[in-house]
Design an enzyme around this catalytic site. Structure first.
Site, PDB file in Angstrom:
ATOM      1  N   CYS A 185      -0.072   0.731   0.857  1.00  0.00           N
ATOM      2  CA  CYS A 185      -0.660   0.201   2.395  1.00  0.00           C
ATOM      3  C   CYS A 185       0.387  -0.296   2.267  1.00  0.00           C
ATOM      4  O   CYS A 185       1.096  -1.094   1.522  1.00  0.00           O
ATOM      5  CB  CYS A 185      -2.269   0.088   2.437  1.00  0.00           C
ATOM      6  N   GLU A 238      -4.162   1.151  -6.329  1.00  0.00           N
ATOM      7  CA  GLU A 238      -4.975   1.910  -6.487  1.00  0.00           C
ATOM      8  C   GLU A 238      -5.655   0.777  -7.692  1.00  0.00           C
ATOM      9  O   GLU A 238      -4.809   0.872  -8.308  1.00  0.00           O
ATOM     10  CB  GLU A 238      -4.516   3.169  -7.759  1.00  0.00           C
TER      11      GLU A 238
END
Length: 738
Positions: free
Chosen positions: A2, A79
């Site tokens: 992101c 993550e």
């Protein structure tokens, strides 16, 4: 993956009007990092922007994430692989409101404070706003796989996943740090024990250190750092055997690959001819993994592309050979866009090739949002140790050379002692006393390991992030699991040679997992080795095209004129056009990139998501490599065709010369400069042919006269033709005009 960005007041006041427009500008610049969703938050002293690429739970998990009591607000890039395990250990009654793997961070912090990352396994960069305590936290994973930059003054701090987003803020400086950039070891390719913070290339722009949480009190700007992880030292008291280390490495690598292969979208894999990406391919769960290999002149001639094809064949995986042939030279604007995307002067062949792989994968397999890589295995597991030992060297040679590197670095900090090493090459002082404060004076290997750790952040994970992000893909690196790296770092000094020479720990761990043909394959290099001259020629053409447009633009800023010798750079490019040289081409390219960054920060380019269209990447479909080998080389490698019936001669501006006192040394002089040296004893066939090419004999006649074979001289002959040292005489039998 992101894109995160934001602003926070650190003087006790609320955000002013216009803050939302700034957040929107940040988000637009980072649109390539997260095309699936965009959210903005403006509340009191803090503003956050979030662009999402959803790999886990695509239907849920939008950010910012807020704790159930509303006290904590989080944006995160990356993550958390063990999020389910961590969530299971939270206090009873804790309820996660989304399926996001990052939401667990809120409640870990709520429970553990600054120790909340101690058991987190993953790659991440985050900003957490603790409303109740009035503090802002910024942190990164242990290796800096995910980036987070910031700039602060007395009133506020701005932060973002990429520096170009911060430049959308008029109050953020846009000044290239020329002095530090030119002295950065990774920039000038000087080996050395380099430690500490990496270079961001720009003045007053800082990066959150890996394994660190930065805490800023919003009331008055008071700042502290909490280091939650560091490289461990060797464990001299370990009772593990070599077999124990190898077995544990195997288990940890398998677990890490399984973690990195966890996603709710498709994943791909970059597959080279080496053992590292092959290991990831073999350990990745399931089947149907699409693999991608760079098909360049260098990788064809050094065998890397064939190795990738063969590995996929043996493992039953689809392999896509992405064609980046001799004629695929990026144009000036395409190169500017790539440098701006990467925002580092270290952009070179590797970064260009990997960007093209990502482009092909994204355009042809749009459901692939994550890419598995074999990156970092060489740095952390001994892949480069034999090269540091020297050709034919041993572990003892490697350690001796580390001692030389340590001494050089220590003398930079205490240069007045340097003359004691200048007496006929015999040292008169002990190395350990040059810099008594050095933490690595008694263990040079630990210094080497720490240096490789820093290089990963400065170059490897930096460009892996940007080349993937520029195509809205997340790069995943299983070899950078902290448990794996800790295991290797703790190997006792006496056991290192047995486990780390030529990555033995990796090779032995993969017995029974990889076919022996792959497991025992000697280490190769992505585009170096045989065929490197094509890469050098390729990037020399990049710099020379359109009247050396990129070089002239790089010289156009005031700072460039201050630091760079324009005549020297132009002369270097002119020489490279005549004789492309491994190393010299990349060094010149880095200086040009530095100048381009300087120009672009004064006139900001479009966001990467709005960059000009590039040529469509294509695949060369290969069935039987051995049967198609000749056609593959012909399609990828552009070489001047040699005609036995043609007449050749040295070009008008070239001469063959020797010095009577040095009969073994001959030189090709071009425009009065000694450009090539030829050894009479080392390359007799090539020298004999050059002396015979008088502009009257055909190539076949010249070979017959010297008794040589064409295969013996093909490579240097083609190189000489490519750079114009030798020319073909129009009309067979016509003498060349000299």
């Amino acid at each position: 993956m992101c894109g995160i960005a934001g602003v926070a007041r650190i003087d006790g006041t609320a955000l002013p009007e216009g803050a939302e427009a700034l957040l929107e500008a940040f988000a637009r610049t980072l649109a390539h990092r997260g095309p699936d969703d965009r959210r903005l938050l403006c509340d009191g002293p803090v503003g956050m922007a979030f662009n999402r690429l959803s790999l886990v739970n695509p239907e849920d998990g939008a950010q910012p994430l807020v704790s159930s009591d509303g006290n904590l607000v989080l944006i995160a890039n990356g993550e958390v692989y063990n999020h389910k395990e961590l969530a299971a250990g939270l206090p009873s009654g804790t309820r996660l409101s989304t399926g996001s793997d990052c939401e667990v961070l809120l409640y870990l912090y709520q429970r553990d404070g600054l120790r909340f990352l101690d058991r987190v396994n993953g790659m991440f960069a985050f900003v957490l706003w603790d409303r109740a305590r009035g503090v802002l936290l910024m942190g990164r994973d242990r290796f800096g796989i995910k980036p987070l930059y910031y700039h602060r003054n007395g009133e506020r701090v701005v932060f973002a996943s990429e520096m170009k987003a911060l430049f959308a803020d008029a109050a953020t400086p846009r000044r290239l740090d020329w002095s530090r950039a030119l002295s950065e070891y990774d920039m000038n390719a000087t080996p050395g024990f380099v430690h500490g913070r990496i270079t961001t290339w720009f003045e007053d722009l800082q990066i959150v250190a890996p394994g660190t949480i930065l805490q800023i009190r919003l009331q008055d700007g008071t700042t502290s750092e909490h280091r939650y992880w560091e490289l461990p030292g060797s464990d001299a008291h370990s009772d593990m055997t070599d077999e124990d280390y190898i077995a544990e490495f195997r288990d940890l690598l398998a677990a890490s690959v399984a973690d990195c292969a966890t996603a709710d979208t498709e994943l791909g894999l970059f597959l080279s001819g080496g053992i590292d990406s092959a290991a990831v391919a073999a350990l990745a769960p399931g089947s149907g993994l699409q693999t991608f290999t760079a098909l360049t002149p260098g990788t064809v001639l050094n065998g890397d592309a064939r190795g990738g094809h063969r590995t996929a064949e043996l493992l039953g995986l689809a392999n896509h050979q992405v064609l980046i042939g001799s004629d695929r030279v990026p144009g000036p604007q395409e190169w500017r866009d790539l440098v701006w995307l990467a925002e580092t002067p270290l952009v070179g062949p590797e970064i260009f090739y990997k960007f093209e792989l990502h482009r092909f994968a994204r355009q042809n397999f749009p459901d692939i949002k994550g890419m598995l890589l074999g990156a970092a295995a060489d740095e952390m597991n001994g892949g480069y140790i034999p090269s540091f030992a020297g050709e034919g060297g041993t572990w003892e040679d490697f350690e001796s050379n580390l001692g030389d590197l340590y001494r050089r670095q220590a003398l930079e900090r205490n240069p007045k002692l340097g003359h004691w090493w200048e007496h006929q090459g015999v040292p008169l002082l002990n190395d350990t006393e040059i810099d008594p404060a050095s933490p690595y004076r008694d263990d040079h290997f630990a210094g080497y390991f720490a240096w490789q750790y820093r290089t990963l952040e400065q170059y490897n994970v930096w460009h892996e992030d940007r080349t993937a992000a520029g195509n809205s893909v997340e790069a995943r690196v299983p070899f950078l699991d902290h448990r794996l790296v800790e295991l290797v770092a703790r190997i006792p000094a006496a056991r290192r040679s047995a486990l780390l020479w030529d990555k033995r720990i990796v090779r032995e761990a993969l017995k029974g997992i990889l076919p022996e043909e792959i497991r025992t394959r000697p280490k190769g290099y992505f585009f170096h080795g045989e065929g490197a001259r094509h890469t050098d020629r390729f990037f020399t053409r990049l710099l020379a095209q359109d009247g050396a447009a990129l070089l002239e633009e790089a010289l156009s800023s005031d700072n460039a004129r201050r630091y760079l010798n324009a005549d020297g750079l132009r002369t270097t490019l002119d020489r490279l056009e005549r004789s492309p040289s491994t190393g010299s081409t990349e060094l010149l390219l880095r200086i040009v990139n530095l100048g381009l960054l300087d120009v672009m920060t004064s006139r900001l380019p479009a966001a990467p998501s709005l960059a000009a269209a590039r040529p469509t990447p294509v695949e060369l479909k290969i069935g039987d490599w051995e049967r198609e080998a000749r056609d593959i080389v012909a399609r990828v490698v552009s070489e001047p065709e040699l005609d036995r019936g043609a007449v050749y001669a040295l070009a008008d501006n070239a001469l063959l010369a020797t010095v009577p006192a040095q009969p073994d040394s001959w030189f090709v002089v071009v425009d009065g400069s000694f450009e090539y040296e030829i050894s009479a004893s080392g390359d007799p066939a090539w020298l004999a042919l050059l002396r015979t090419l008088d502009g009257t004999l055909t190539l076949g006649e010249a070979l017959a006269k010297t008794g040589g074979e064409l295969a013996e001289v093909t490579e240097p002959f083609q190189e000489a033709l490519a750079v114009g040292v030798i020319t073909a005489v129009p009309g067979t039998g016509e003498p060349v005009r000299r």
